[in-house]
Enzyme design. Structure first.
Site, PDB file in Angstrom:
ATOM      1  N   HIS A 190       0.672  -0.928   0.108  1.00  0.00           N
ATOM      2  CA  HIS A 190       0.148  -0.096   0.014  1.00  0.00           C
ATOM      3  C   HIS A 190       0.841   1.417  -0.023  1.00  0.00           C
ATOM      4  CE1 HIS A 190      -2.851   2.533   0.534  1.00  0.00           C
ATOM      5  NE2 HIS A 190      -3.991   2.311   1.531  1.00  0.00           N
ATOM      6  N   HIS A 215      -0.524   1.218 -12.822  1.00  0.00           N
ATOM      7  CA  HIS A 215      -1.099   1.749 -11.815  1.00  0.00           C
ATOM      8  C   HIS A 215      -2.140   0.647 -11.812  1.00  0.00           C
ATOM      9  CE1 HIS A 215      -3.357   3.484  -8.684  1.00  0.00           C
ATOM     10  NE2 HIS A 215      -1.913   4.118  -7.765  1.00  0.00           N
ATOM     11  N   ASP A 262       3.679   7.150  -7.286  1.00  0.00           N
ATOM     12  CA  ASP A 262       4.611   6.918  -6.686  1.00  0.00           C
ATOM     13  C   ASP A 262       6.543   7.127  -6.950  1.00  0.00           C
ATOM     14  OD1 ASP A 262       2.759   6.562  -4.512  1.00  0.00           O
ATOM     15  OD2 ASP A 262       2.648   4.214  -6.346  1.00  0.00           O
TER      16      ASP A 262
END
Length: 431
Positions: free
Chosen positions: A267, A308, A366
């Protein structure tokens, strides 16, 4: 709200069951299966809840196929380019953008509640010197209920409001204190004259022995990153906050549960994985070899920070933060740093190589956030805490929304039992 149309479920025996459809403002309809067990004696089965709506919410909307992320209806790119994190916090909590007077009042309330009770300093000293900052954050946040028990009546709207503001104000101070504890430096008190992200940088990097000047480019990059990470619909940690909160527990305990869920590497640890990948590749001279490995479906190596699970075409947040990533590297003169050179090489390949374009493996938020944090001197151990700071407002908003709902009930998922059938106890002498 309920739709006029019905979903008809036909059993293997030919029995029809009419199930109502629920329709929101945007997105697909949902089948309301709450009456299914009573009507048929059958549960729905959906491991990981990938096809299950656990609630209705007016906070955030995602369309992964189209690369859309809306906060209270506003596109995230518009907010990131024109707003501030504090203004976005107000929007997520209260549903509308604030007037100038409302924003001033909210900003001042956050600035003047950033300090935590002095007793918590000794709490931090009780952790081992090498404790992970997320472990310290979870423990300290849970302990806040012992300091603010007089304002945690979850049925009181004003208490809910106080909690949300207090949590947003104190989480950067808690995270910074956890970092200082982990490196053996004295805690730095917050400064009320600094904005939210500048104050965080001050508490992370200032020391009592010398003056510290906040870099405005760094503060702006953090502000944008926090906007992009503020909420992301019913993800694992937000769902954890809502599930814990559905019990009526103290709200600080619910946020602590969210922090521990976010700590999971699947996560909140994605930007850490990006930096570990860069370390594994080592040098730009190895880039082509590892890119070939990434293309080989039989090779276990994967490029981290590309593609993603939710966004099938592109991550709208990545487009925004890419500009700030390059701006930070240029501002700090790090374009030629070997690790950042390697990162930019991977970015170029992902944007230009047909394989990556066909697979839609574009750099995600990210990828860029890990590079920005690294450039700003934020260690890997603090990257998930930075995520937690940004996401706290989303957790608080969802907790408020759920708690204020008069129809809220305790969460209680069902299961398919796969253990032994009923059997009788056998005396130990006969086994």
């Amino acid at each position: 709200m309920m739709s006029d149309s019905k979903f008809v479920l036909t059993s293997p025996e030919g029995q029809n069951t009419d199930l109502p459809l629920v329709e929101g403002t945007l997105g697909p309809k949902a089948v309301d299966v709450r009456g299914l067990y009573g009507a048929t004696g059958t549960f729905t089965y959906d491991p990981s809840f990938n096809s299950t709506c656990s609630c209705d919410s007016a906070i955030t909307y995602i369309d992964g196929g189209q690369g859309v992320l809306l906060y209270r209806g506003y596109p995230v790119d518009q907010l990131a380019n024109n707003s501030s994190f504090i203004e976005v916090c107000y929007l997520l909590l209260y549903g509308e953008l604030p007037s100038a007077a409302q924003l001033e009042e909210f900003d001042q309330a956050i600035r003047y509640h950033t300090m935590f009770n002095e007793s918590l300093r000794s709490f931090f000293n009780g952790f081992r010197y090498d404790a992970h900052p997320m472990a310290m954050m979870a423990g300290v946040v849970a302990s806040l209920s012992a300091f603010y028990h007089d304002t945690t009546n979850i049925n009181d709207p004003e208490h809910r409001n106080i909690f949300a503001r207090r949590m947003i104000a104190k989480i950067p101070t808690i995270a910074a204190a956890a970092y200082k504890r982990s490196i053996g430096q004295p805690f730095m008190y917050p400064q009320n004259n600094l904005d939210y992200c500048s104050n965080l940088l001050h508490m992370l990097f200032a020391v009592p022995a010398e003056a510290y000047e906040v870099d405005p480019v760094a503060a702006k990059a953090l502000d944008v990153l926090f906007i992009l990470h503020a909420d992301h619909e019913q993800n694992a940690s937000t769902s954890t906050v809502r599930l814990a909160g559905s019990t009526g527990c103290n709200p600080y305990a619910a946020i602590a549960a969210g922090i521990t869920a976010l700590w999971g590497p699947a996560h909140g640890g994605a930007n850490e994985a990006v930096l570990r990948m860069l370390d594994q590749i080592g040098d730009i001279s190895n880039a082509d070899k590892f890119i070939a490995k990434a293309k080989d479906k039989n090779d276990p190596f994967r490029l981290m920070g590309f593609g993603h699970r939710v966004y099938k075409n592109f991550d709208p947040r990545a487009t925004i933060i890419r500009e700030h990533c390059h701006k930070v590297l240029s501002h700090l003169g790090m374009e030629n740093d070997p690790k950042f050179e390697l990162a930019m090489k991977l970015e170029q390949v992902a944007l230009e190589d047909d394989y990556f374009k066909e697979k839609k493996l574009y750099p995600n938020v990210d990828f860029y956030s890990g590079i920005i944090y690294k450039a700003l001197g934020i260690p890997v151990s603090m990257m998930t805490p930075m995520f937690a700071i940004a996401r706290t407002v989303g957790w608080a908003a969802h907790w408020q929304e759920m708690t204020a709902d008069p129809g809220n009930r305790i969460g209680r998922p069902r299961q398919i039992y796969t253990g032994s059938p009923r059997r009788d106890y056998v005396d130990i002498k006969q086994r």
